[in-house]
Design a protein around this motif. Sequence first.
Motif, PDB file in Angstrom:
ATOM      1  N   VAL A 108      82.901 -45.281 -79.618  1.00  0.00           N
ATOM      2  CA  VAL A 108      82.855 -43.969 -80.322  1.00  0.00           C
ATOM      3  C   VAL A 108      81.407 -43.536 -80.983  1.00  0.00           C
ATOM      4  O   VAL A 108      81.002 -44.175 -81.976  1.00  0.00           O
ATOM      5  CB  VAL A 108      84.123 -43.727 -81.336  1.00  0.00           C
ATOM      6  CG1 VAL A 108      83.797 -42.308 -81.975  1.00  0.00           C
ATOM      7  CG2 VAL A 108      85.292 -44.176 -80.723  1.00  0.00           C
ATOM      8  N   ASN A 109      80.916 -42.669 -80.552  1.00  0.00           N
ATOM      9  CA  ASN A 109      79.493 -42.300 -80.960  1.00  0.00           C
ATOM     10  C   ASN A 109      79.850 -40.921 -81.643  1.00  0.00           C
ATOM     11  O   ASN A 109      80.353 -39.878 -81.271  1.00  0.00           O
ATOM     12  CB  ASN A 109      78.649 -41.922 -79.779  1.00  0.00           C
ATOM     13  CG  ASN A 109      77.163 -41.411 -80.456  1.00  0.00           C
ATOM     14  OD1 ASN A 109      76.778 -41.600 -81.289  1.00  0.00           O
ATOM     15  ND2 ASN A 109      76.406 -40.662 -79.037  1.00  0.00           N
ATOM     16  N   ARG A 144      72.687 -36.478 -81.901  1.00  0.00           N
ATOM     17  CA  ARG A 144      71.661 -36.173 -81.230  1.00  0.00           C
ATOM     18  C   ARG A 144      71.732 -37.462 -79.950  1.00  0.00           C
ATOM     19  O   ARG A 144      71.602 -38.601 -80.178  1.00  0.00           O
ATOM     20  CB  ARG A 144      70.317 -36.473 -81.818  1.00  0.00           C
ATOM     21  CG  ARG A 144      70.074 -35.237 -82.933  1.00  0.00           C
ATOM     22  CD  ARG A 144      68.858 -35.448 -83.681  1.00  0.00           C
ATOM     23  NE  ARG A 144      69.352 -36.538 -84.630  1.00  0.00           N
ATOM     24  CZ  ARG A 144      68.209 -37.234 -85.305  1.00  0.00           C
ATOM     25  NH1 ARG A 144      67.153 -36.774 -85.438  1.00  0.00           N
ATOM     26  NH2 ARG A 144      68.606 -38.228 -86.088  1.00  0.00           N
ATOM     27  N   ALA A 145      71.566 -37.078 -78.835  1.00  0.00           N
ATOM     28  CA  ALA A 145      71.501 -37.822 -77.578  1.00  0.00           C
ATOM     29  C   ALA A 145      70.184 -38.438 -77.618  1.00  0.00           C
ATOM     30  O   ALA A 145      69.260 -37.900 -77.816  1.00  0.00           O
ATOM     31  CB  ALA A 145      71.882 -37.267 -76.335  1.00  0.00           C
ATOM     32  N   TYR A 203      83.235 -42.294 -75.643  1.00  0.00           N
ATOM     33  CA  TYR A 203      83.658 -41.070 -76.470  1.00  0.00           C
ATOM     34  C   TYR A 203      82.508 -40.251 -77.283  1.00  0.00           C
ATOM     35  O   TYR A 203      81.901 -41.305 -78.255  1.00  0.00           O
ATOM     36  CB  TYR A 203      84.838 -40.888 -77.201  1.00  0.00           C
ATOM     37  CG  TYR A 203      86.160 -41.310 -76.398  1.00  0.00           C
ATOM     38  CD1 TYR A 203      86.730 -40.062 -75.784  1.00  0.00           C
ATOM     39  CD2 TYR A 203      86.602 -42.498 -76.656  1.00  0.00           C
ATOM     40  CE1 TYR A 203      87.984 -40.591 -75.001  1.00  0.00           C
ATOM     41  CE2 TYR A 203      87.720 -43.024 -75.648  1.00  0.00           C
ATOM     42  CZ  TYR A 203      88.335 -41.999 -75.150  1.00  0.00           C
ATOM     43  OH  TYR A 203      89.497 -42.434 -74.442  1.00  0.00           O
ATOM     44  N   ASP A 204      82.173 -39.344 -77.181  1.00  0.00           N
ATOM     45  CA  ASP A 204      80.892 -38.749 -77.971  1.00  0.00           C
ATOM     46  C   ASP A 204      81.633 -37.582 -78.943  1.00  0.00           C
ATOM     47  O   ASP A 204      82.155 -36.479 -78.050  1.00  0.00           O
ATOM     48  CB  ASP A 204      79.662 -38.255 -76.807  1.00  0.00           C
ATOM     49  CG  ASP A 204      78.970 -39.233 -76.529  1.00  0.00           C
ATOM     50  OD1 ASP A 204      78.249 -39.948 -77.195  1.00  0.00           O
ATOM     51  OD2 ASP A 204      78.955 -39.339 -75.255  1.00  0.00           O
ATOM     52  N   LEU A 205      81.787 -37.643 -79.958  1.00  0.00           N
ATOM     53  CA  LEU A 205      82.479 -36.852 -81.035  1.00  0.00           C
ATOM     54  C   LEU A 205      81.986 -35.285 -80.886  1.00  0.00           C
ATOM     55  O   LEU A 205      82.863 -34.464 -80.884  1.00  0.00           O
ATOM     56  CB  LEU A 205      82.593 -37.318 -82.538  1.00  0.00           C
ATOM     57  CG  LEU A 205      83.314 -38.476 -82.635  1.00  0.00           C
ATOM     58  CD1 LEU A 205      83.464 -38.864 -84.080  1.00  0.00           C
ATOM     59  CD2 LEU A 205      84.862 -38.543 -82.155  1.00  0.00           C
ATOM     60  N   CYS A 252      77.752 -31.592 -88.940  1.00  0.00           N
ATOM     61  CA  CYS A 252      76.458 -31.376 -88.826  1.00  0.00           C
ATOM     62  C   CYS A 252      76.144 -31.978 -87.422  1.00  0.00           C
ATOM     63  O   CYS A 252      76.443 -32.763 -87.281  1.00  0.00           O
ATOM     64  CB  CYS A 252      75.850 -32.187 -90.106  1.00  0.00           C
ATOM     65  SG  CYS A 252      74.033 -32.309 -89.918  1.00  0.00           S
ATOM     66  N   ILE A 253      75.309 -31.035 -87.100  1.00  0.00           N
ATOM     67  CA  ILE A 253      74.595 -31.239 -85.471  1.00  0.00           C
ATOM     68  C   ILE A 253      73.239 -31.922 -85.625  1.00  0.00           C
ATOM     69  O   ILE A 253      72.332 -32.152 -84.697  1.00  0.00           O
ATOM     70  CB  ILE A 253      74.814 -30.158 -84.577  1.00  0.00           C
ATOM     71  CG1 ILE A 253      73.988 -29.010 -85.194  1.00  0.00           C
ATOM     72  CG2 ILE A 253      76.246 -29.817 -84.251  1.00  0.00           C
ATOM     73  CD1 ILE A 253      73.780 -27.861 -84.146  1.00  0.00           C
ATOM     74  N   SER A 254      72.754 -32.275 -86.820  1.00  0.00           N
ATOM     75  CA  SER A 254      71.529 -32.682 -87.053  1.00  0.00           C
ATOM     76  C   SER A 254      70.378 -31.746 -86.655  1.00  0.00           C
ATOM     77  O   SER A 254      69.349 -32.309 -85.882  1.00  0.00           O
ATOM     78  CB  SER A 254      71.363 -34.141 -86.964  1.00  0.00           C
ATOM     79  OG  SER A 254      70.237 -34.833 -87.316  1.00  0.00           O
TER      80      SER A 254
END
Length: 66
Positions: A8-9, A13-14, A39-41, A50-52
Amino acid sequence: MAKKIVVVNAGPRAGFNTDTLLKEAAKGCEDAGAEVVRYDLFKLERYTGCISCFGCKKEQNKGHCI
């Protein structure tokens, strides 16, 4: 019977630290014969947070999420 691993990530940021670490750990598990499901949350529709983007660090938005 192969082990099943769930990754689970929760990092937004990829390609950055969390993503890289999880990819390498998953690769090690797969190399050892485990089945890995990832899984990437931040790719899930219902997950918000927050998407940073660092918009809150800019002077005009200092401390406020944009």
